[in-house]
Design a protein around this motif. Structure first.
Motif, PDB file in Angstrom:
ATOM      1  N   GLU A   1      39.247 -15.207-138.649  1.00  0.00           N
ATOM      2  CA  GLU A   1      40.166 -14.595-137.721  1.00  0.00           C
ATOM      3  C   GLU A   1      40.983 -13.517-138.415  1.00  0.00           C
ATOM      4  O   GLU A   1      41.358 -13.635-139.566  1.00  0.00           O
ATOM      5  CB  GLU A   1      41.130 -15.653-137.147  1.00  0.00           C
ATOM      6  N   VAL A   2      41.288 -12.441-137.670  1.00  0.00           N
ATOM      7  CA  VAL A   2      42.131 -11.393-138.203  1.00  0.00           C
ATOM      8  C   VAL A   2      43.575 -11.865-138.168  1.00  0.00           C
ATOM      9  O   VAL A   2      44.055 -12.362-137.165  1.00  0.00           O
ATOM     10  CB  VAL A   2      41.978 -10.119-137.344  1.00  0.00           C
TER      11      VAL A   2
ATOM     12  N   SER B   1      47.679 -10.782-139.410  1.00  0.00           N
ATOM     13  CA  SER B   1      48.537  -9.758-139.968  1.00  0.00           C
ATOM     14  C   SER B   1      49.489 -10.323-141.006  1.00  0.00           C
ATOM     15  O   SER B   1      49.987  -9.618-141.858  1.00  0.00           O
ATOM     16  CB  SER B   1      49.345  -9.086-138.857  1.00  0.00           C
TER      17      SER B   1
ATOM     18  N   ILE C   1      38.194 -10.306-129.053  1.00  0.00           N
ATOM     19  CA  ILE C   1      38.662  -8.925-129.064  1.00  0.00           C
ATOM     20  C   ILE C   1      38.872  -8.466-127.626  1.00  0.00           C
ATOM     21  O   ILE C   1      37.978  -8.607-126.787  1.00  0.00           O
ATOM     22  CB  ILE C   1      37.646  -7.980-129.742  1.00  0.00           C
TER      23      ILE C   1
ATOM     24  N   ASP D   1      47.756 -10.497-129.520  1.00  0.00           N
ATOM     25  CA  ASP D   1      47.641 -10.888-130.933  1.00  0.00           C
ATOM     26  C   ASP D   1      48.263 -12.252-131.206  1.00  0.00           C
ATOM     27  O   ASP D   1      47.743 -13.043-131.993  1.00  0.00           O
ATOM     28  CB  ASP D   1      48.296  -9.841-131.826  1.00  0.00           C
TER      29      ASP D   1
ATOM     30  N   LYS E   1      42.671 -10.375-130.794  1.00  0.00           N
ATOM     31  CA  LYS E   1      43.059  -9.103-131.383  1.00  0.00           C
ATOM     32  C   LYS E   1      42.894  -8.000-130.361  1.00  0.00           C
ATOM     33  O   LYS E   1      41.832  -7.841-129.757  1.00  0.00           O
ATOM     34  CB  LYS E   1      42.211  -8.805-132.622  1.00  0.00           C
TER      35      LYS E   1
ATOM     36  N   VAL F   1      39.838  -2.499-136.084  1.00  0.00           N
ATOM     37  CA  VAL F   1      40.016  -3.948-136.181  1.00  0.00           C
ATOM     38  C   VAL F   1      38.776  -4.538-136.833  1.00  0.00           C
ATOM     39  O   VAL F   1      37.659  -4.352-136.336  1.00  0.00           O
ATOM     40  CB  VAL F   1      40.249  -4.579-134.798  1.00  0.00           C
TER      41      VAL F   1
ATOM     42  N   LYS G   1      36.589  -7.851-138.271  1.00  0.00           N
ATOM     43  CA  LYS G   1      36.380  -9.280-138.051  1.00  0.00           C
ATOM     44  C   LYS G   1      35.113  -9.702-138.788  1.00  0.00           C
ATOM     45  O   LYS G   1      34.061  -9.088-138.610  1.00  0.00           O
ATOM     46  CB  LYS G   1      36.255  -9.596-136.565  1.00  0.00           C
TER      47      LYS G   1
END
Length: 575
Positions: free
Chosen positions: A224-225, A227, A341, A365, A370, A379, A381
């Motif tokens: 998973e993205v 931050s 996404i 988010d 995302k 982005v 992934k």
């Protein structure tokens, strides 16, 4: 380059500097090291003329990181590859569970003149892509299992001076033509001991828990993205290579294909200018939920805003100035059915000014998905070791990447391709309505607004390095094309439009597009899962396959020379 320069690079999270320091410990064994950072995971490629010994290399890499003290690295994946080969022979992943304890600083740094060869610009390192890696836990094994045969052991040489430690025998690196000696952490300590408390400042990926890979009910485990990383965690020493391994090792394999499921425009109701929301929001995607499962990534175009901001940028507008506002709580219904996404690059993203735009991103988010669509945004992934990049385009060029700016768009794609194996383009373009169902290789307009040339845009992005084009915006399904081995879906139509989007005729025909690609992004096969929207704009599977017949006819008429074939059950294949 000076010793201090190398240390500064490492402090900044430069993977080259980390690879250089670890490579020094392995240099005399004929092993070269390359590295790249994918957020909180360091990918370390170790290559030699003969296959590097797995346990020895892993031990040096992990011990080296313990001495480097990288606070923001949570795991390391080490690949061993024979020189001249494309794929690794083995791979191991070690996760650090606690913050690393700083090592004492007592020795000078021994850095060779080879540091001067480190270039000033980052080196993109293309690492082999793997379907699954073996997680190596640092806790003692509960039930020892029989280990695979270990490489031959050699005696440890006697210390040459007082700074060297007495070391236990370690496996020898295979194929070494230099002096044979035990591969030990002591060799590494001469280089790495003084470097404690180094912070590797980079953005982070975090692996999700492994999921059961059922084609209808779940998705394979993906990264998973994130931050902001969770607090760093420290690794305990690895088990001695002579001890039984904690788990049976699995061979490193490259996935034959990776898959994306994608849908078009989604508006789950609006409360502006008056209430058009369902009594129970969970019912909106309930019927199609099983069909959204099973792919590595699930994508959709969110054509509303998720905000409570009261002032619309389209207030008092005419018939074509329609504003959509969906409560932030609706993010959960998209997460619950598996979306990864959501594109916000469309003509409704600024319906409630910049505040509404930022709220939409925040609410997507914060629910584990995302949002993609900000100008110059990429982005990333990672799935099964394959790195995807998503980029959003629309004709609303001030805040999104503009499909009208072909040169600038190509540059963003090229930048994404430096780090990604597969680049996916989401583009909101084209005229709207049943009169816009055919694709034309020319600029399209809608009420005087330039909506771009989708054929020219799509092919230009593929020429720049894109691998999959997902179009939306016309509100009807359109033809598909195979261009240079890459799939272009010119429009995915409406997928959800509760009391907001028309469902008359072709406007009510929709699909879930299931695309399978090689890890290099080439089209392998696909499937159209036909969807029909009811009068409220709620999707359900269409057992009459009407969308399949429609897209097949459009593809044959608009792109008669394309190498795609669509059968009556929606299977897409090469001719």
């Amino acid at each position: 380059m000076s010793q201090q320069d190398i240390l500064n690079l490492a402090k900044e999270g430069d993977a080259r500097a980390i690879a250089f320091l670890i490579g020094q410990a392995l240099e005399s064994f004929g092993v070269t090291a390359k590295a790249s950072l994918e957020n909180d995971t360091l990918h370390l490629l170790l290559e030699a003329e003969q296959l590097p010994a797995e346990e020895a290399c892993l031990r040096v890499a992990v011990k080296g990181l313990q001495r480097l003290q990288p606070n923001n690295i949570y795991s390391v994946t080490v690949y061993g590859r024979r020189g001249g080969q494309q794929l690794p022979a083995w791979t191991q992943t070690v996760e650090f569970k606690k913050r690393l304890t700083p090592a004492p600083v007592s020795e000078p740094v021994a850095v060779s003149a080879a540091a001067a060869s480190l270039p000033a610009a980052p080196i993109p390192v293309t690492l082999p892509k793997l379907e699954k890696t073996q997680n190596v836990t640092t806790a003692p094994p509960q039930t020892p299992k029989k280990s695979p045969p270990q490489p031959p052991k050699i005696p440890t040489p006697k210390p040459q001076n007082q700074r060297q430690q007495k070391l236990s025998p370690q496996p020898e690196l295979a194929g070494t033509k230099t002096k044979k000696s035990g591969l030990s952490v002591g060799v590494l300590s001469l280089i790495l001991v003084p470097i404690s408390g180094i912070v590797l400042a980079s953005q982070l990926y975090k692996s999700s828990p492994t999921a059961t890979n059922n084609p209808l009910t779940s998705k394979p485990a993906v990264q998973e993205v994130r931050s902001t990383p969770a607090p760093a965690a420290a690794a305990k020493p690895l088990p001695d290579p002579k001890s039984p391994s904690p788990a049976a090792k699995k061979p490193a394999t490259v996935p034959a294909t990776v898959s994306i499921k994608a849908v078009g425009d989604m508006v789950p109701g609006t409360n502006y200018p008056y209430n058009k929301l369902p009594a129970k929001k969970e019912m909106l995607l309930e019927s199609v939920k099983p069909y959204l499962k099973g792919a590595d990534i699930l994508f959709g175009n969110f054509e509303s805003t998720m905000t409570d901001y009261p002032y619309s940028s389209k207030a008092g507008g005419g018939r074509m100035l329609i504003a959509f506002r969906t409560p932030p709580s609706y993010a959960k219904i998209f997460k619950d059915v598996g979306f990864d996404i959501l594109s916000i690059a469309n003509n409704h993203s600024y319906d409630f000014h910049e505040q509404g735009f930022n709220d939409t991103i925040k609410n997507i988010d914060s629910n584990g998905m995302k949002a993609v669509g900000k100008r110059d945004q990429i982005v990333y992934k990672n799935v099964k070791g394959v790195n995807f990049a998503f980029i959003g385009f629309s004709n609303y060029g001030d805040v999104h990447n503009s499909l009208l700016e072909l040169k600038a768009g190509a540059e963003v794609v090229k930048k994404a391709k430096e780090k990604a194996d597969i680049v996916v383009i989401s583009v909101h373009a084209g005229s709207e309505g049943t009169g816009a169902i055919n694709v034309r290789n020319k600029t399209e307009f809608f009420y005087g607004e330039n909506r771009g040339n989708m054929v020219l845009f799509s092919r230009t992005m593929i020429d720049a390095g894109a691998d999959l084009i997902l179009g939306h915006g016309p509100h009807v399904p359109r033809a598909m094309e195979l261009y240079k081995g890459k799939l272009i879906a010119y429009s995915l139509g409406n997928f959800l439009g509760y009391r907001t989007l028309s469902t008359a005729g072709a406007l009510g025909k929709s699909l879930i597009l299931d695309v399978k690609m090689t890890p290099q992004g080439d089209f392998v096969s696909g499937k159209i899962i036909p969807i029909q929207l009811d009068g409220r704009g709620v999707p359900a599977v269409d057992n009459n396959f009407r969308t399949v017949g429609l897209i097949d006819r459009l593809t044959k008429s608009d792109f008669p020379k394309t190498d795609l074939k669509i059968d009556d059950k929606g299977i897409i294949s090469k001719k």
